[in-house]
Each structure stands twice: as C-alpha cells, then as structure tokens.
Design an enzyme around this catalytic site. Structure first.
Site, PDB file in Angstrom:
ATOM      1  N   GLY A  57       0.821  -1.204   0.000  1.00 46.08           N
ATOM      2  CA  GLY A  57       0.000   0.000   0.000  1.00 46.08           C
ATOM      3  C   GLY A  57       0.855   1.253   0.000  1.00 46.08           C
ATOM      4  N   GLY A  58       0.307   2.272   0.613  1.00 50.84           N
ATOM      5  CA  GLY A  58       1.005   3.562   0.662  1.00 50.84           C
ATOM      6  C   GLY A  58       2.347   3.475   1.362  1.00 50.84           C
ATOM      7  N   GLY A  77      22.543  15.696 -28.858  1.00 48.88           N
ATOM      8  CA  GLY A  77      21.995  16.134 -27.573  1.00 48.88           C
ATOM      9  C   GLY A  77      22.595  15.347 -26.427  1.00 48.88           C
ATOM     10  N   ALA A  78      22.923  14.087 -26.687  1.00 48.39           N
ATOM     11  CA  ALA A  78      23.485  13.265 -25.616  1.00 48.39           C
ATOM     12  C   ALA A  78      24.844  13.809 -25.179  1.00 48.39           C
ATOM     13  CB  ALA A  78      23.595  11.817 -26.073  1.00 48.39           C
TER      14      ALA A  78
END
Ligand code: HXC
Length: 537
Positions: A192-193, A427-428
């Site tokens: 869960g949380g 861009g890399a």
C-alpha cells in the site's frame, strides 16, 4: 545498547562502583532489567515463525547493521492507546517498531526496524509517532536515517490514524531530503502507501524471496484487472531492481544486504553541510593506468564494459554500483579517487550501445542530484551515440525524461569533470556534462569524436541531392564522409575551440582526474535565490 545480547535503554546509566544501592532502587532496577530483556527477546512463537519465514528479527537485523554495543533504543516502552477492536488487552511494548540510534564504523546513524512479530509490523498511531520521533532526531542531529521495513502496512484496527501516521513519515522524509542521507530497506512486505517511504528515500535495498513492495496486492490486482500474479511477480526484489527501478540494490540474503548498507554509509557525509568522509590520499596523481588503452576499442561501434574503465580509475578498483540491474545502458557508481569520494556516471557501450533512453536518463538524473545534494564531486565518462530513437521512446516522453538529466547537471554545483572516452554525439553530448551545461573540466581521449551526429548520417543529410544526382554515389559518399570527418570530427576540433580543456593519454586519466579533483576541491558556487526550480518531473 546491546550488551552480550541484552538490549539496554537510555536509562541504563552505569552503576557507581562501590556505592551500596538502597534496596528499593536495586529492586526497581532489577525489575526494569527483566522487563527490558523480555521486550527485547520477544514472543518465542512469533520469533520462531519469523525465522521459519527465512527472516531475521528486527533486533537481529540491528545487531548486524550497527557497530557492536552501539545501539541506544528509545521509546521501548511505548504502547498503542487503542481500546476498541479488542486491542485493549493486546498492547505490547514497542508497538511493533524498534527505534533509536547507533553507529556504523563509529559514525552516528538513526534507525527504525519494524517488528513483524508484533501485529505484523503494521503501522498504527504509536508506531508512527515513534518513527516520527526518530526522523525528527535524525534531522536535528544531521545524521543518516536507515529504515528497516517489514510490515503489513496500515494497521487495520486503527483506521485513519494509521493513514495519518504515514503522512507524517512522508512529510518528514521530504523535509529531510537533501539534508540527511535516507536509506530504506525492504525485508518483508511493504504494501500500500507504505511503499512510498522507500520510494522517497535516496537508496532502497531489497532482499530476494522475503521482500515484496506494491501499492495493491495480488488479490486486488486479480479483482480489478483479472491478472493473476504472485507476490514476488508483482513486487519482488527483482521486479523493483530490474524493471521498475524502485529498488537501488538487490541481495540474496539479509546479511550481505546489511553489510552493503554499512559500506554505503562509509561513503556518505552525515548531512549536506559536511564533506563525504575522505581516506588518506593514495598517490593517484602519479598512477598511470596503461590497461585503459587496451580496454576501450578505437573502433566507435565496438562494445566494452565501462565498469572496467571505472575500476581502473577508482582506488583499489572498488565501487558500489547503484541500480546495477536497471537501465544498464548507463552506469552510476560511488567510489573513491585518491581517498576522496566521487560519483561516477558512465555510458555503457555493452548495453544498447550505450544510448541514453528514458530509464537511463531517470537513473542518472537521480544519481547526479544525490551527489550534488551531498557534496560528492561528479566524474562523467562519455561514450554515447545519442538518444534512443523510435515511437516507443517519443510517445513515452523521452524529451521530458531526458530533460531531467539535463536539468540535474545544469543545477549541480559540486566539482564536475567530464572525460570523453570515445564518441559524443548530438543532444546526448550536451546532456552528459558538456562544457555548455557547466562542467568544470573537460578531458578527451585522443581518438574522440564529438559531433552533431556520425559522419555518415551527416553526409546523408547535407548532400542528399548531390548523392541522388551522382553516377557513382558510393564513391562520392566515401569521399564526403572522409572530408566531413577530417574537418569537423577530428579529435582536436573541440579542444581548439575551448570546449575540451585537454586531450590526454588514456593511461593518464586517473592522474588527470585526481589532479582535477584536487584543483576543484574548494569550488564554491551559490545557486540563485529562489524557492525551488521546476524540474521536469
Ligand atoms: C493489522 C496485521 C496487518 C495489518 C498483518 N497483520 N497485516 N494486523 N493490520 N495491516 C497481522 C495479522 O493479522 C497476523 O496477526 C500477523 O500480522 C501476521 O500476518 P499474517 O497474515 O499471518 O502473515 P503472512 O501470512 O506472512 O502475510 C503477511 C501479509 C498479510 C501479506 C502482509 O498479513 C496481509 O495481506 N496483510 C494485510 C496487508 C494490507 O492490506 N495492508 C493494508 C495496506 S493499505 P496474528 O495475530 O494472526 O499473528 C495501506 C495504506 C497505507 O497500507 C496508506 C498510506 C498512505
């Protein structure tokens, strides 16, 4: 404190030798000692069940994690105050979590260890309040916090009070983020949380077979989606270590997991105001490594293992690799150069040719931000053909995720050294800590290729018409590629324009990086005043 297997509390002040105790005091102390022992030993059936599940108890874990005799427990006597749901008659001490502080190699840490033998380690108001207290103490003392999770989640009998308790943990973790290192260890269920706590930590450890982490368990999954999966298939250590990227480290057993946490702590500063713990210098500034020339092939498309390069650069070839099983096309490690802790980011030509993609960008971005927050200099080893093309990546937001890495580097104020090992395209190249995004020192090996794209791709774009009209396009292409390579991709092109500070012999890389780190040791850079930036989350 553990004293020959006995857990001692903060109230265990040593007796004054030679001073006769008055009888009531002595009796009270003996009673308290017996109670502490009983609490520490736990219920024998529950302990046996924990062992039968292949798990250590909370206190056995703390014994392995901390220096012998260093643990000071706090809040041992705490109990829940719930009266309904038949809880009044069942209120064990500790309320299912052991909290306190100890040392690792003599350095202070704060800890909490959930005790599955009490209410399945589930979290109610008192349990949460103990964790809140230890987090508050860790932040105030400026020391790392280590959470050992083994819990059925929100205590069902306490309803919304349990949820409120989780919220208080998350809020404190966020407050502590970038202030003290946070380590979360999953050694049982984390459902869960509750799973958001490991997700908020800087590093998350999981152990195979015993650890599972998911927001909704297999029963809910089956009811909602019709999928039938086991606990391990849904949220086991390999799922989170290799697929989701939630787990940073994965182990086969608790002992090696806890030993590696000790190693990790030895590499981290206590808080953001301190430098990482240095060891004595190792003479790295005179340490040639000829093997580097052999490890990296000059042919740009030949694979090799970037970790072999990293091992040559770091002291004793020792390092701790984060996310070893996830996004393997980029490698992130912590280690030392000349005794100083560094974070190394390297493209991995052995996996997907070392391209950057969504997951690699996320992995490296989080690592860069951690190092920057905790004053750990960054060394970036570049050998990257670009970003991974394709609709899969574009539709899933490679632009947004790639921007995370770009953002992380642009923002980093720690000393930064870039080493271009072989190729760096497009861009890399920019993203991998280029001069333009703020690296302090850029070094390149002599055969480097820094360019917008490979020569063949460039020629296809620039000379499409000429190639189409040519009677011998093959020869023309070869000639144009040669020309483009000589003019724009020769190794000194970037150095002549100040984008690379030096072209170095690969064998001298450890020397050059060690000297660079020494040169940058006193680097100061204050970010502009603002509430916070708006990173492309
Ligand atoms: C109270 C719990 C409990 C819980 C387990 N126990 N989980 N008690 N609240 N959440 C108790 C059991 O009743 C049992 O008590 C003991 O712990 C051991 O549990 P077992 O079921 O016998 O153990 P095991 O078979 O190993 O199964 C472990 C388990 C299972 C998979 C964790 O107990 C389970 O599914 N529990 C519920 C998990 C869950 O739904 N939690 C809520 C998630 S929602 P006895 O007395 O019999 O020994 C959530 C929201 C948080 O956490 C939101 C935060 C933002």
């Amino acid at each position: 404190m553990r004293d020959g297997g006995r857990t001692m509390s903060i109230a265990d002040t040593p007796l004054d030798a030679g001073q006769p105790l008055r009888r009531p005091v002595q009796l009270a102390r003996e009673r308290a000692g017996r109670l502490r022992l009983r609490i520490a030993e736990g219920h024998s059936d529950a302990v046996a069940r924990q062992h039968a599940l292949g798990k250590l108890t909370a206190r056995e874990r703390l014994d392995l994690l901390l220096d012998a005799g260093s643990f000071t427990e706090i809040d041992m006597y705490r109990k829940h105050q719930v009266r309904g749901m038949k809880m009044a008659e069942n209120a064990p001490h500790t309320d299912g979590v052991v909290t306190g502080s100890g040392t690792i190699e003599g350095r202070r840490v704060f800890v909490y260890a959930q005790d599955f033998t009490i209410f399945g380690g589930s979290l109610g108001a008192a349990h949460a309040a103990k964790i809140h207290k230890v987090l508050d103490l860790a932040i105030a003392a400026g020391a790392p916090v280590i959470a050992l999770n083994d819990s059925g989640g929100a205590r069902i009998q306490e309803g919304v009070m349990a949820l409120d308790g989780y919220g208080g943990i998350f809020r404190r973790q966020v407050e502590a983020s970038g202030v003290i290192p946070q380590i979360s260890v999953v050694l049982g269920p984390c459902a869960g949380g509750a799973a958001y706590s490991p997700a908020l930590a800087d590093f998350t450890f999981m152990v195979r077979d015993i650890a599972q982490m998911y927001l909704t368990g297999p029963d809910v999954v089956a009811a909602v989606t019709g999928e039938h999966v086991s606990h391990a298939e849904l949220g086991g250590a390999d799922v989170h270590g290799g697929r989701s990227g939630v787990a940073t480290f994965v182990y086969d057993d608790e002992e090696s997991c806890l030993a590696d946490i000790r190693y990790l702590v030895s590499l981290l500063p206590a808080n953001n105001l301190e430098p990482a713990p240095a060891l004595p210098a190792r003479g790295a500034a005179f340490d040639r490594r000829p093997a580097l020339t052999e490890i990296v092939p000059t042919e740009p498309n030949q694979p090799y293992d970037m970790r072999s390069v990293i091992a040559e650069l770091l002291d004793d070839g020792d390092f701790l690799e984060v996310h070893e099983l996830w996004a393997q096309n980029v490698v992130c490690v912590l280690g030392r150069i000349d005794g100083e802790v560094v974070g190394v980011v390297g493209n991995q030509p052995m996996v997907l040719a070392g391209v950057l993609d969504i997951e690699a960008s996320q992995k490296a971005a989080r690592f860069v931000r951690f190092c920057d927050a905790f004053n750990i200099p960054l060394v970036t080893l570049v050998d990257v053909p670009g970003f991974l093309p394709g609709t899969g990546q574009e539709y899933a937001g490679v632009i947004r995720h790639g921007a995370k890495l770009l953002y992380a580097y642009c923002e980093a104020t720690v000393p930064r050294i870039q080493v271009i090992v072989r190729k760096a395209y497009g861009g890399a190249y920019i993203v991998m800590d280029s001069r333009s995004v703020g690296t302090d020192l850029s070094l390149a090996w002599p055969a480097n290729e820094i360019a917008v794209m490979g020569a063949e791709g460039a020629v296809n774009v620039l000379f499409r018409k000429e190639l189409a009209a040519s009677t011998s396009p093959g020869d023309l292409r070869t000639e144009l590629i040669k020309q483009y390579t000589e003019e724009l991709m020769h190794p000194h092109y970037a150095a002549e324009r100040g984008l690379v500070d030096d072209v170095i012999d690969p064998a001298d890389t450890r020397i050059a990086v060690a000297k660079g780190l020494d040169m940058l040791r006193t680097k100061r850079k204050d970010p502009p005043r603002r509430k916070h930036g708006n990173a492309p989350l």
